[in-house]
Each structure stands twice: as C-alpha cells, then as structure tokens.
Design a protein around this motif. Structure first.
Motif, PDB file in Angstrom:
ATOM      1  N   MET A 255      24.136  27.802  22.869  1.00 19.32           N
ATOM      2  CA  MET A 255      25.426  26.633  22.875  1.00 19.32           C
ATOM      3  C   MET A 255      25.872  26.263  21.652  1.00 19.32           C
ATOM      4  SD  MET A 255      27.916  24.974  24.463  1.00 19.32           S
ATOM      5  CE  MET A 255      26.941  24.664  26.436  1.00 19.32           C
ATOM      6  N   GLN A 256      24.709  26.090  20.748  1.00 16.31           N
ATOM      7  CA  GLN A 256      25.291  25.577  19.204  1.00 16.31           C
ATOM      8  C   GLN A 256      25.811  26.718  18.484  1.00 16.31           C
ATOM      9  OE1 GLN A 256      23.567  26.677  16.222  1.00 16.31           O
ATOM     10  NE2 GLN A 256      24.833  25.417  15.165  1.00 16.31           N
ATOM     11  N   TYR A 257      25.540  28.124  18.620  1.00 13.30           N
ATOM     12  CA  TYR A 257      25.792  29.231  18.199  1.00 13.30           C
ATOM     13  C   TYR A 257      27.371  29.414  18.777  1.00 13.30           C
ATOM     14  CZ  TYR A 257      26.513  33.667  16.262  1.00 13.30           C
ATOM     15  OH  TYR A 257      26.938  34.963  15.372  1.00 13.30           O
ATOM     16  N   ASN A 258      27.675  29.063  19.910  1.00 16.07           N
ATOM     17  CA  ASN A 258      28.772  29.662  20.446  1.00 16.07           C
ATOM     18  C   ASN A 258      29.971  28.531  19.972  1.00 16.07           C
ATOM     19  OD1 ASN A 258      27.475  31.631  21.688  1.00 16.07           O
ATOM     20  ND2 ASN A 258      28.367  31.438  23.598  1.00 16.07           N
ATOM     21  N   MET A 259      29.504  27.164  20.231  1.00 20.14           N
ATOM     22  CA  MET A 259      30.481  26.315  19.617  1.00 20.14           C
ATOM     23  C   MET A 259      30.619  26.017  18.359  1.00 20.14           C
ATOM     24  SD  MET A 259      30.230  22.522  21.220  1.00 20.14           S
ATOM     25  CE  MET A 259      30.755  22.787  22.916  1.00 20.14           C
ATOM     26  N   GLN A 260      29.603  26.051  17.551  1.00 18.64           N
ATOM     27  CA  GLN A 260      29.755  25.637  16.101  1.00 18.64           C
ATOM     28  C   GLN A 260      30.375  24.209  15.901  1.00 18.64           C
ATOM     29  OE1 GLN A 260      28.481  27.521  13.380  1.00 18.64           O
ATOM     30  NE2 GLN A 260      27.785  29.119  14.587  1.00 18.64           N
ATOM     31  N   PRO A 261      29.803  23.155  16.384  1.00 22.47           N
ATOM     32  CA  PRO A 261      30.466  22.156  16.615  1.00 22.47           C
ATOM     33  C   PRO A 261      30.560  21.361  15.144  1.00 22.47           C
ATOM     34  CG  PRO A 261      28.192  21.976  17.123  1.00 22.47           C
ATOM     35  CD  PRO A 261      28.358  23.166  17.253  1.00 22.47           C
ATOM     36  N   GLY A 262      31.698  20.744  15.204  1.00 17.76           N
ATOM     37  CA  GLY A 262      32.102  19.865  14.082  1.00 17.76           C
ATOM     38  C   GLY A 262      31.194  20.154  12.597  1.00 17.76           C
ATOM     39  N   PRO A 263      30.410  19.202  12.374  1.00 12.68           N
ATOM     40  CA  PRO A 263      29.460  19.069  11.135  1.00 12.68           C
ATOM     41  C   PRO A 263      28.668  20.515  10.796  1.00 12.68           C
ATOM     42  CG  PRO A 263      28.669  17.555  12.746  1.00 12.68           C
ATOM     43  CD  PRO A 263      29.921  18.018  13.137  1.00 12.68           C
ATOM     44  N   ASP A 264      28.379  21.272  11.902  1.00 13.28           N
ATOM     45  CA  ASP A 264      27.697  22.512  11.630  1.00 13.28           C
ATOM     46  C   ASP A 264      28.649  23.368  11.217  1.00 13.28           C
ATOM     47  OD1 ASP A 264      25.463  21.175  12.859  1.00 13.28           O
ATOM     48  OD2 ASP A 264      25.545  22.472  14.656  1.00 13.28           O
ATOM     49  N   ALA A 265      29.978  23.466  11.588  1.00 16.31           N
ATOM     50  CA  ALA A 265      30.949  24.369  10.976  1.00 16.31           C
ATOM     51  C   ALA A 265      31.308  24.010   9.720  1.00 16.31           C
ATOM     52  CB  ALA A 265      32.188  24.363  11.958  1.00 16.31           C
ATOM     53  N   ILE A 266      31.321  22.889   9.335  1.00 14.50           N
ATOM     54  CA  ILE A 266      31.472  22.591   7.956  1.00 14.50           C
ATOM     55  C   ILE A 266      30.456  22.902   6.772  1.00 14.50           C
ATOM     56  CG2 ILE A 266      32.226  20.587   6.205  1.00 14.50           C
ATOM     57  CD1 ILE A 266      33.526  19.285   8.791  1.00 14.50           C
TER      58      ILE A 266
END
Length: 402
Positions: A255-266
């Motif tokens: 889920m984290q890899y597929n979503m790359q949510p907000g602060p993780d993406a930055i």
C-alpha cells in the motif's frame, strides 16, 4: 536563479553520465525485483522487498522521465500527446504478450482459475500505462502554458488528494469499476501506479529538467545538494521507521509503495536528488572508464523493461502450469536475474543489427493497423476473461501465486 550554480542560458547539454548511471542501476534493480516478485516471491530477501524499494524503485524511472522530457527535441503539446498515446499502446501490447496469451493458453489447456484471473491483467495501471497518461497530462499543461513550478505544485496536490481519497471515499463494488478507477487512485484492483499518486515524481523531474541544462558548476552544486538533502531525507526516514504514523500506510508495504503518500513522496524526491548528486561525483571520478553497459541500459530503458518481462512472466505461467510452483530458493532467482539482463542486451543488439523492429519506426497504415489491433484485442480479451473469473489476481493477493 542562483548565478553561482546556474547560467541564464543552456550550458549543460548533451549526455549526462550521472543520469545514465542512475537509469542503469534502476534497470538492473528492476529486473532483480521482478524476477523475485514473479518467479521467487516467497524467497525475496526482506531487505530487498521491504526496504530497498522504498528508496530505489519506480520513482527513479519517473523522475528520470520527467528530466528527459526537457531534453526532448520536440517539446510541443502534440509531441507529448503522441508520445503518451504511443506508450499506452506499447503498454497494452506488452500486457497481451506477457500476461494474456500465455495465461489464456494455459487456461484453455488446464481450466485452472489462476490463469484466467491473470489474463485479466490486460487491464492494469502498469508503469508504461502510467507513463503514457503522464505524458498526456504534461501535454495538457503545455497547452495551458503552466510553468514547471506550477506543474510540480499540482503534482503534490494530486498526491495528497490520493491520500485523502483513500481515507474518505467508498469504492465501487464492481471489480471492473475499481480496475478502471485504479488508473487514477488506489483501489481494490490492480492499481499499481495510479496517476494521482505517482505524477508528483514526473512533475519533480520536469521541474529539475528545466534547470538541469543551465547548471554551470555541477561539482559545487552536487556538494551543496548532498549536504542538504541527505540529512533531511535521512532524518525523515529515521522518524518514519521509528514512530507509528496511523494516517500513513506502513512503510515497506504494498500500500505504501503503490500510494507513495504525501510526505513519503516528498522525502523520496529529496533523497533521489541527493543520490543523483552522489552519482555525479562518482561519474566525475570514473570519467571515460564508465562501462558501456551503463550507456546501453540507459539508452534502451524501455526495451529492457519490455524484453525482461517477456522473459519473466511467461516463464512463471509455464512453471505453474507444469509444476504448480515458481523457482525455489534464492540462488536460482539471482542467477536468472543475471541471465535476463544479459539476454536483454544481446536481444537488443541483435534487433538493432538485423531485425530492426522498433515501434517508433511504424508509420502510416502500419501504425494504424498495429494500434487498432492492440486496442481491439484489449477490449476483446477483457470482455472474454472478466465474466469467467471467480477471484481476481492483483497486487493485494500476490496475484494468487501458489
């Protein structure tokens, strides 16, 4: 613009060795991960599965793609649009060859649900599909004459919106609806690289790409970038690994890899920028001693992606049909990863010298026939497979792998 590091005109044109090395490392890592995921899922080392893909994964390709957009000879909206549609078509053609044909044949022979379920992966938000949609979105932004900073801001907003929608929206009950919606946001279907989640990386690369040709002192800039970005991204990931953040998916999960949510993406963008600076310092020392395979992988990145998958997923289908399992142990997947990498190199070279089969070379009637055939087959296969499936194969159930 900081005149210490940047010129007002383009002074850093031509081949960028650090980008070549960046893409080559990503290509080899991609092949290894795909072999383990599809041919050795149960034995993938946890370091590779849970942690390395957090820092080195699809975002690298997308950031490099965004930078590369600014080095294209023709940067008109129509050029981006045609490039995007071409990538969508190539992605569908790859899905037909790697997922549909092998699995349909196995289904007709064995009648097992595993194969018909995997044939429905003719519809999936794979990286080529995402890339096609991203090019088309950039074309729209070009028509609107948006600056790269505005495009990056929109990318961040899209990514945050995907996180909010995941928390607030009730998804449809229809799997087909979830699959189509999965091209944009995370759903219960095969929504691997949704546009809203991952476009931020293309936008970041596109933003960097505007300034990259104007860098006049790459050595000093690389030192400054590493001094700032490595500590910032490192501090974030220490906190991310240490403290529970209930509003974000657990780090290292699908889920984290597929979503790359907000602060993780930055944080991923910041880390990637620092790593790119580090690779520049390495290539600066290597000079002309850079292995030729690096340039080969970089120049043929799409070919490596497509050919490697054709040497992986059909083999998965054959192994499961004949033995009911994938490759055992760790050694065989590692050896097969090396074989796939070498095979891709020789196939690409053979094609360039003798076959000359290239999608870009299709023109006129041949291009129309190819494009129409791919999309007609896509609709026909999806219509055939969908009503025959009892349980759908996707990332969330490990594609029903035995």
């Amino acid at each position: 613009m900081n005149t210490q590091f940047f010129a007002n005109e383009k002074v850093n044109t031509g081949r960028q060795p650090e980008l070549d090395l960046f893409k080559a490392l990503a290509v080899f890592g991609m092949i290894v991960v795909h072999v383990f995921l599809d041919l050795g899922k149960k034995v993938m080392p946890s370091l590779l599965d849970d942690y390395m893909t957090v820092f080195f994964g699809a975002p690298i390709f997308m950031i490099c793609m965004g930078i590369g957009m600014c080095y294209m000879r023709n940067q008109s909206p129509s050029s981006y649009m045609l490039r995007g549609f071409g990538l969508l078509t190539i992605g569908q053609f790859l899905n037909i060859l790697r997922n549909c044909i092998p699995n349909l044949i196995a289904y007709w022979i064995t009648g097992k649900q595993f194969f018909i379920a995997n044939s429905f992966l003719i519809l999936q938000s794979d990286i080529l599909t995402f890339a096609g949609l991203a090019f088309m979105l950039i074309a729209l932004f070009r028509i609107l004459r948006l600056k790269t900073g505005a495009i990056l801001g929109i990318g961040v907003v899209m990514n945050m919106a995907a996180l909010i929608l995941w928390h607030t929206v009730t998804l449809p009950t229809s799997y087909m609806a979830n699959q189509l919606l999965g091209f944009l946001i995370i759903t219960k279907a095969e929504s691997y690289f949704p546009l809203l989640c991952y476009f931020v990386f293309v936008a970041f690369g596109f933003f960097i790409g505007e300034y990259y040709p104007r860098i006049k002192d790459k050595h000093a800039l690389a030192n400054r970038v590493m001094a700032i970005c490595f500590p910032v991204s490192g501090a974030y990931y220490v906190c991310r690994f240490t403290f529970e953040m209930s509003w974000l998916p657990e780090l290292g999960t699908d889920m984290q890899y597929n979503m790359q949510p907000g602060p993780d993406a930055i944080a991923n963008c910041i880390f990637t920028l620092a790593f790119l600076a580090l690779l520049y310092r390495i290539t600066e020392r290597i000079g002309d001693r850079m292995p030729k395979i690096v340039y080969h992988m970089s120049a043929n990145i799409n070919s490596y992606y497509c050919i490697s998958y054709l040497l992986i997923l059909p083999i998965q289908t054959i192994l499961i049909a004949l033995t009911g399992r994938v490759l055992p142990g760790v050694i065989l997947p590692i050896l097969y990863s090396l074989f796939v990498t070498a095979a891709c190199y020789f196939i690409i070279e053979w094609n360039n010298k003798y076959w000359h089969i290239h999608f870009a070379s299709l023109r006129g009637k041949k291009l129309i026939i190819f494009t129409v055939t791919v999309w007609v087959l896509t609709v026909a296969i999806a219509a055939y497979s969908y009503p025959r499936i009892e349980e759908y194969a996707n990332i969330w159930n490990e594609y029903l792998l035995p």
